[in-house]
Write a protein that holds these residues in place. Structure first.
Motif, short mmCIF file in Angstrom:
data_model
loop_
_atom_site.label_atom_id
_atom_site.label_comp_id
_atom_site.label_asym_id
_atom_site.label_seq_id
_atom_site.Cartn_x
_atom_site.Cartn_y
_atom_site.Cartn_z
N LEU A 156 0.60 6.64 -6.73
CA LEU A 156 -0.39 7.77 -7.19
C LEU A 156 0.03 9.04 -6.98
O LEU A 156 -0.49 10.10 -7.49
CB LEU A 156 -1.60 7.07 -6.35
N GLY A 157 0.57 9.37 -5.72
CA GLY A 157 1.20 10.81 -5.45
C GLY A 157 2.13 11.08 -6.41
O GLY A 157 1.96 12.41 -6.93
N ALA A 163 0.50 4.09 -2.88
CA ALA A 163 0.21 5.59 -2.28
C ALA A 163 1.66 6.45 -2.96
O ALA A 163 1.08 7.53 -3.72
CB ALA A 163 0.37 5.62 -0.89
N LEU A 164 2.76 6.25 -3.04
CA LEU A 164 3.77 6.99 -3.51
C LEU A 164 3.53 7.00 -5.03
O LEU A 164 3.66 8.17 -5.84
CB LEU A 164 5.01 6.02 -3.36
N PRO A 201 0.80 -1.30 0.19
CA PRO A 201 -0.20 0.08 0.09
C PRO A 201 1.00 1.30 0.02
O PRO A 201 0.59 2.28 -0.74
CB PRO A 201 -0.91 -0.15 1.30
N ALA A 202 2.00 1.14 0.65
CA ALA A 202 2.88 2.42 0.63
C ALA A 202 3.31 2.76 -0.70
O ALA A 202 3.33 3.93 -1.10
CB ALA A 202 3.99 2.24 1.60
#
Length: 50
Positions: free
Chosen positions: A35-36, A32-33, A28-29
């Motif tokens: 997508l960010g 998230a990175l 998940p991390a």
């Protein structure tokens, strides 16, 4: 009289530890990175057009 031989003990087999236990946190991390980074890229592209 024939005596029965005792069976040789069988070693219990186990799989090697591969360190996959941290996958629940890392996946998940990483997502998230990713997508960010995509959001920041699109923001910078839209600001460059102005």
């Amino acid at each position: 009289m024939v005596q029965a031989r005792a069976a040789a003990p069988v070693a219990e087999q186990a799989l090697a530890s591969t360190g996959v236990s941290g996958l629940e946190v890392i996946a998940p991390a990483g997502l998230a990175l990713l997508l960010g980074g995509g959001v920041l890229y699109r923001r910078s592209r839209s600001l460059a057009r102005r």
